[in-house]
Write a protein that holds these residues in place. Structure first.
Motif, PDB file in Angstrom:
ATOM      1  N   UNK A   1       0.837  -1.199   0.000  1.00 26.85           N
ATOM      2  CA  UNK A   1       0.000   0.000   0.000  1.00 26.85           C
ATOM      3  C   UNK A   1       0.873   1.251   0.000  1.00 26.85           C
ATOM      4  N   UNK A   2       1.921   1.256   0.813  1.00 25.13           N
ATOM      5  CA  UNK A   2       2.817   2.416   0.871  1.00 25.13           C
ATOM      6  C   UNK A   2       3.483   2.656  -0.476  1.00 25.13           C
ATOM      7  N   UNK A   3       3.928   1.586  -1.129  1.00 26.11           N
ATOM      8  CA  UNK A   3       4.575   1.722  -2.433  1.00 26.11           C
ATOM      9  C   UNK A   3       3.578   2.249  -3.467  1.00 26.11           C
ATOM     10  N   UNK A   4       2.335   1.779  -3.378  1.00 27.07           N
ATOM     11  CA  UNK A   4       1.304   2.235  -4.311  1.00 27.07           C
ATOM     12  C   UNK A   4       0.978   3.711  -4.095  1.00 27.07           C
ATOM     13  N   UNK A   5       0.956   4.148  -2.844  1.00 28.35           N
ATOM     14  CA  UNK A   5       0.717   5.557  -2.539  1.00 28.35           C
ATOM     15  C   UNK A   5       1.819   6.429  -3.123  1.00 28.35           C
ATOM     16  N   UNK A   6       3.052   5.989  -2.940  1.00 30.34           N
ATOM     17  CA  UNK A   6       4.200   6.724  -3.468  1.00 30.34           C
ATOM     18  C   UNK A   6       4.120   6.831  -4.990  1.00 30.34           C
ATOM     19  N   UNK A   7       3.824   5.722  -5.648  1.00 28.08           N
ATOM     20  CA  UNK A   7       3.728   5.705  -7.106  1.00 28.08           C
ATOM     21  C   UNK A   7       2.575   6.568  -7.592  1.00 28.08           C
ATOM     22  N   UNK A   8       1.437   6.468  -6.917  1.00 29.40           N
ATOM     23  CA  UNK A   8       0.264   7.242  -7.307  1.00 29.40           C
ATOM     24  C   UNK A   8       0.535   8.745  -7.179  1.00 29.40           C
ATOM     25  N   UNK A   9       1.275   9.139  -6.156  1.00 31.01           N
ATOM     26  CA  UNK A   9       1.592  10.556  -5.983  1.00 31.01           C
ATOM     27  C   UNK A   9       2.352  11.087  -7.197  1.00 31.01           C
ATOM     28  N   UNK A  10       3.355  10.362  -7.634  1.00 30.79           N
ATOM     29  CA  UNK A  10       4.122  10.802  -8.797  1.00 30.79           C
ATOM     30  C   UNK A  10       3.294  10.742 -10.076  1.00 30.79           C
TER      31      UNK A  10
ATOM     32  N   UNK B   1      10.521   1.263  -3.489  1.00 31.64           N
ATOM     33  CA  UNK B   1      11.379   0.408  -4.295  1.00 31.64           C
ATOM     34  C   UNK B   1      12.181   1.266  -5.275  1.00 31.64           C
ATOM     35  N   UNK B   2      13.351   0.750  -5.669  1.00 35.56           N
ATOM     36  CA  UNK B   2      14.194   1.463  -6.622  1.00 35.56           C
ATOM     37  C   UNK B   2      13.440   1.715  -7.915  1.00 35.56           C
ATOM     38  N   UNK B   3      12.667   0.741  -8.346  1.00 36.93           N
ATOM     39  CA  UNK B   3      11.884   0.887  -9.573  1.00 36.93           C
ATOM     40  C   UNK B   3      10.885   2.038  -9.442  1.00 36.93           C
ATOM     41  N   UNK B   4      10.197   2.113  -8.287  1.00 38.19           N
ATOM     42  CA  UNK B   4       9.212   3.179  -8.069  1.00 38.19           C
ATOM     43  C   UNK B   4       9.886   4.545  -8.031  1.00 38.19           C
ATOM     44  N   UNK B   5      11.062   4.627  -7.381  1.00 38.01           N
ATOM     45  CA  UNK B   5      11.768   5.905  -7.296  1.00 38.01           C
ATOM     46  C   UNK B   5      12.218   6.376  -8.673  1.00 38.01           C
ATOM     47  N   UNK B   6      12.809   5.478  -9.436  1.00 40.60           N
ATOM     48  CA  UNK B   6      13.290   5.847 -10.763  1.00 40.60           C
ATOM     49  C   UNK B   6      12.144   6.246 -11.677  1.00 40.60           C
ATOM     50  N   UNK B   7      11.059   5.498 -11.639  1.00 41.79           N
ATOM     51  CA  UNK B   7       9.922   5.785 -12.508  1.00 41.79           C
ATOM     52  C   UNK B   7       9.284   7.125 -12.154  1.00 41.79           C
ATOM     53  N   UNK B   8       9.146   7.382 -10.851  1.00 42.80           N
ATOM     54  CA  UNK B   8       8.538   8.643 -10.424  1.00 42.80           C
ATOM     55  C   UNK B   8       9.365   9.843 -10.835  1.00 42.80           C
ATOM     56  N   UNK B   9      10.666   9.759 -10.639  1.00 46.21           N
ATOM     57  CA  UNK B   9      11.544  10.878 -10.975  1.00 46.21           C
ATOM     58  C   UNK B   9      11.604  11.103 -12.482  1.00 46.21           C
ATOM     59  N   UNK B  10      11.600  10.013 -13.239  1.00 49.27           N
ATOM     60  CA  UNK B  10      11.665  10.142 -14.695  1.00 49.27           C
ATOM     61  C   UNK B  10      10.443  10.871 -15.232  1.00 49.27           C
ATOM     62  N   UNK B  11       9.282  10.591 -14.663  1.00 53.19           N
ATOM     63  CA  UNK B  11       8.041  11.189 -15.161  1.00 53.19           C
ATOM     64  C   UNK B  11       7.863  12.638 -14.739  1.00 53.19           C
ATOM     65  N   UNK B  12       8.572  13.061 -13.691  1.00 60.28           N
ATOM     66  CA  UNK B  12       8.345  14.399 -13.136  1.00 60.28           C
ATOM     67  C   UNK B  12       9.597  15.267 -13.247  1.00 60.28           C
ATOM     68  N   UNK B  13      10.589  14.985 -12.411  1.00 59.33           N
ATOM     69  CA  UNK B  13      11.813  15.780 -12.507  1.00 59.33           C
ATOM     70  C   UNK B  13      12.480  15.592 -13.869  1.00 59.33           C
TER      71      UNK B  13
END
Length: 203
Positions: free
Chosen positions: A54-63, A118-130
């Motif tokens: 759930x926490x990982x999904x929240x993080x991903x959804x935010x980005x 997760x590393x995958x979630x962090x990389x994906x979020x940053x790629x789409x935004x920053x």
């Protein structure tokens, strides 16, 4: 995932984000979230596999939500390489912070004790935004509308300024009627910050 489960997933994530803002990370138990979402704990385990899921999904959804705000920033109004696109990104970031306050807070807070996305979630979020900011900055450098040795460093400066102001707005320190600065003044502050940064990098 079926349409129904996808809708339930969105409902759960929004309920969790509200709990996080109203009560803090300790409120994100599976039982509290399921009750707030009008479902069962079994549904949450089906959707997310547990609290860390759930926490990982929240993080991903935010980005994902921030990325959608950037998609709606009005890029088509400006040509590639126009610094006005960076102003548009700043506006989109601030709009996300004040309209999606729960998810904005979740991006930078401790969602669950000892949780690390997760590393995958962090990389994906940053790629789409920053990553969008870096790309837009590089386009300006390539077009000669801005000059800088590093698109990454200039983009980070724009992002940091936008985040600082967005945080003040998300926490109702500025941009509301009873604050020192109202919404229009917050817009002026944003423009001033961006101009201070970009003005120093104009040819």
């Amino acid at each position: 995932m079926s349409v129904d489960l996808d809708l339930r997933r969105t409902t759960v994530l929004e309920a969790a984000a509200r709990l996080y803002v109203d009560e803090g990370p300790h409120a994100l138990s599976m039982r509290r979230v399921s009750t707030a979402a009008g479902g069962s704990t079994q549904l949450l385990y089906t959707l997310f596999g547990g609290k860390r899921g759930l926490a990982d999904a929240l993080y991903t959804e935010a980005y994902d939500r921030l990325a959608r705000h950037m998609d709606e920033a009005g890029f088509d109004d400006y040509a590639a390489g126009d610094p006005a696109r960076l102003y548009a990104i700043c506006r989109a970031y601030r709009r996300f912070a004040v309209t999606e306050t729960g998810f904005f807070s979740l991006m930078f807070g401790r969602v669950v004790t000892d949780f690390r996305p997760s590393l995958q979630a962090r990389k994906a979020g940053r790629a789409k935004t920053f990553g969008r900011v870096v790309q837009t900055t590089q386009e300006c450098i390539d077009a000669g509308t801005l000059k800088a040795d590093s698109a990454l460093l200039l983009a980070a400066s724009c992002w940091a300024a936008s985040h600082g102001l967005a945080s003040l707005e998300a926490n109702a320190i500025i941009g509301v009627d009873d604050a020192m600065f109202d919404g229009k003044q917050a817009d002026a502050i944003a423009d001033n910050l961006m101009e201070l940064i970009l003005g120093a990098h104009r040819p």
